[in-house]
Write a protein that holds these residues in place. Structure first.
Motif, short mmCIF file in Angstrom:
data_model
loop_
_atom_site.label_atom_id
_atom_site.label_comp_id
_atom_site.label_asym_id
_atom_site.label_seq_id
_atom_site.Cartn_x
_atom_site.Cartn_y
_atom_site.Cartn_z
N ASN A 167 0.83 -1.21 0.00
CA ASN A 167 0.00 0.00 0.00
C ASN A 167 0.86 1.26 0.00
N ARG A 168 1.93 1.24 0.78
CA ARG A 168 2.82 2.41 0.82
C ARG A 168 3.48 2.64 -0.53
N ALA A 169 4.02 1.59 -1.13
CA ALA A 169 4.71 1.74 -2.41
C ALA A 169 3.75 2.10 -3.53
N ALA A 170 2.53 1.55 -3.49
CA ALA A 170 1.56 1.81 -4.56
C ALA A 170 1.17 3.28 -4.62
N ARG A 171 1.29 3.99 -3.51
CA ARG A 171 0.98 5.43 -3.53
C ARG A 171 1.95 6.21 -4.41
N GLU A 172 3.12 5.63 -4.66
CA GLU A 172 4.12 6.29 -5.50
C GLU A 172 4.01 5.86 -6.97
N LEU B 288 -0.94 -1.92 -11.77
CA LEU B 288 -0.04 -2.28 -10.68
C LEU B 288 0.20 -3.77 -10.75
N LEU B 289 1.46 -4.18 -10.69
CA LEU B 289 1.80 -5.59 -10.67
C LEU B 289 2.57 -5.87 -9.39
N LEU B 290 1.90 -6.50 -8.42
CA LEU B 290 2.54 -6.86 -7.17
C LEU B 290 3.37 -8.11 -7.40
N LEU B 291 4.63 -8.06 -7.00
CA LEU B 291 5.54 -9.18 -7.25
C LEU B 291 6.34 -9.46 -5.99
N ASN B 292 6.34 -10.70 -5.54
CA ASN B 292 7.15 -11.06 -4.37
C ASN B 292 8.63 -10.90 -4.67
N ASN B 293 9.42 -10.63 -3.63
CA ASN B 293 10.85 -10.45 -3.83
C ASN B 293 11.57 -11.76 -4.14
N ASP B 294 10.97 -12.90 -3.72
CA ASP B 294 11.61 -14.20 -3.96
C ASP B 294 11.06 -14.85 -5.23
N THR B 295 11.09 -14.09 -6.32
CA THR B 295 10.57 -14.58 -7.60
C THR B 295 11.59 -14.39 -8.71
N ARG B 296 11.36 -15.14 -9.79
CA ARG B 296 12.14 -14.98 -11.02
C ARG B 296 11.15 -14.97 -12.18
N CYS B 297 11.21 -13.96 -12.99
CA CYS B 297 10.32 -13.88 -14.15
C CYS B 297 10.91 -14.75 -15.26
N ASP B 298 10.19 -15.78 -15.63
CA ASP B 298 10.72 -16.77 -16.57
C ASP B 298 10.43 -16.46 -18.03
N GLY B 299 9.64 -15.44 -18.25
CA GLY B 299 9.30 -15.09 -19.63
C GLY B 299 8.63 -13.74 -19.67
N LEU C 208 0.49 -10.55 -8.90
CA LEU C 208 -0.91 -10.11 -9.02
C LEU C 208 -0.97 -8.80 -9.76
N ALA C 209 -1.78 -8.75 -10.82
CA ALA C 209 -1.91 -7.53 -11.62
C ALA C 209 -3.32 -6.97 -11.48
N THR C 210 -3.41 -5.67 -11.30
CA THR C 210 -4.71 -5.01 -11.17
C THR C 210 -4.59 -3.59 -11.69
N ARG C 211 -5.64 -3.09 -12.29
CA ARG C 211 -5.60 -1.70 -12.76
C ARG C 211 -5.56 -0.75 -11.56
N ARG C 212 -4.84 0.32 -11.72
CA ARG C 212 -4.69 1.25 -10.60
C ARG C 212 -6.02 1.87 -10.21
N GLU C 213 -6.91 2.06 -11.17
CA GLU C 213 -8.21 2.65 -10.83
C GLU C 213 -9.05 1.68 -10.00
N VAL C 214 -8.91 0.36 -10.24
CA VAL C 214 -9.60 -0.62 -9.40
C VAL C 214 -8.99 -0.61 -8.00
N TRP C 215 -7.67 -0.60 -7.94
CA TRP C 215 -6.95 -0.55 -6.66
C TRP C 215 -7.41 0.65 -5.83
N GLU C 216 -7.51 1.80 -6.47
CA GLU C 216 -7.90 3.00 -5.75
C GLU C 216 -9.35 2.96 -5.32
N ARG C 217 -10.22 2.38 -6.13
CA ARG C 217 -11.63 2.23 -5.74
C ARG C 217 -11.74 1.37 -4.49
N LEU C 218 -10.90 0.36 -4.38
CA LEU C 218 -10.95 -0.56 -3.25
C LEU C 218 -10.11 -0.10 -2.07
#
Length: 321
Positions: free
Chosen positions: A74-79, A85-96, A179-189
């Motif tokens: 929530n803190r980072a998303a304000r920036e 918005l694509l929330l991604l865990n730090n212990d991940t590797r994007c394979d493609g 997890l990917a979500t549109r910023r306008e949906v995020w802000e509505r919620l």
């Protein structure tokens, strides 16, 4: 400067060993969409902060306290400036390529989208789940959740491998590990619910998305490696207690205090049985390491049972983090 299409938000807490690979692969994961990467560090003590300060390719936020997964996002998303918005865990590797996940989130009828997750050894990681009813939560702790022939009422997550081979446009929730979500949906919620320090916040977000009349969607053709657990023999006492707290908060919020009280009593009985089972295994085990593990599990489940019964008696979801 034009805003990016995507803001990737990564919350880090003592994840230095994962960060270089995570950050290096996420930049290469977008071909058609412009991206910014925002990393917030939750007061790490493993050298993460020094490393992140050297990365000119990220927007870095340094918290003086551990805000948890929910508070950090929530803190980072304000920036964030991206449309998605694509929330991604730090212990991940994007394979493609992650563009497909962004495309899914941009569909006007989709409120949140998730992808195919695998463990570091390539095994399937369950990343889509069922509605967390009080009955399903209680039954899932009986240890039958991963039995393929078990009725779905015993499952919190979809465990059938065949399910993950095909995209599904309508699921109950998707994992917050990617997890990917549109910023306008995020802000509505109002973003993730800060009441959930960690665990169950993605389930809650999926439910609230569906309450808006939007869909939660799963993309099978987008794959991310998530090193969750990193080979640990079990999740640990703190994880069990935090999960318990989040379940009780979720049920109180969406099903009422009475349902949460009944769930607390049910889980207290289940955790007591699990603690007794591990106590017995500790007695008969001839392997010192395995015996120590069984004792740790016994103590963890006994503590979870005590907190469950206390929550039932006081009719409150507030248990220790």
């Amino acid at each position: 400067m034009n805003p990016p299409d995507v803001s990737v938000v990564i919350v880090n807490y003592n994840g230095l060993r994962f960060l270089p690979e995570c950050l290096d692969t996420v930049r290469a994961a977008f071909v058609r969409h412009s991206v910014e990467v925002i990393v917030i560090d939750n007061a790490s003590v493993d050298g993460s902060q020094a490393f992140l300060r050297t990365r000119p390719d990220i927007r870095y936020i340094e918290s003086t306290e551990n805000l948890g997964f929910t508070g950090g996002n929530n803190r980072a998303a304000r920036e964030a400036r991206g449309q998605v918005l694509l929330l991604l865990n730090n212990d991940t590797r994007c394979d493609g390529n992650l563009d497909g996940l962004v495309d899914e989130a941009l569909q006007p009828e989709v409120g949140v989208a998730g992808c195919h997750l695998v463990y570091g050894d390539g095994r399937l990681q369950f990343s889509v789940g069922f509605e967390h009813t009080p009955v399903r939560i209680a039954l899932s702790w009986l240890g039958l959740e991963k039995q393929w022939r078990t009725p779905d009422v015993f499952r919190r997550v979809q465990t059938r491998p065949g399910f993950y081979a095909l995209s599904n446009p309508s699921v109950d929730w998707v994992s917050g590990a990617c997890l990917a979500t549109r910023r306008e949906v995020w802000e509505r919620l109002g973003g993730l619910d800060d009441a959930f320090f960690m665990y169950c916040e993605d389930v809650d977000y999926g439910r609230r998305v569906r309450q808006l009349g939007l869909r939660a969607s799963y993309r099978a053709d987008v794959t991310v490696t998530h090193y969750e657990g990193a080979g640990k023999a079990w999740a640990g006492r703190a994880t069990v207690l935090r999960t318990l707290r989040s379940y009780l908060l979720f049920v109180t919020k969406h099903f009422g205090r009475g349902a949460a009280s009944r769930l607390a009593l049910s889980l207290g009985l289940v955790f007591s049985a699990k603690a007794l089972a591990h106590a017995g295994r500790a007695v008969v085990s001839g392997n010192p390491e395995r015996r120590a593990l069984q004792r740790d599990k016994r103590n963890g489940y006994f503590q979870a049972a005590r907190q469950s019964f206390a929550a039932w008696w006081k009719q409150t979801p507030v248990v220790a983090r």
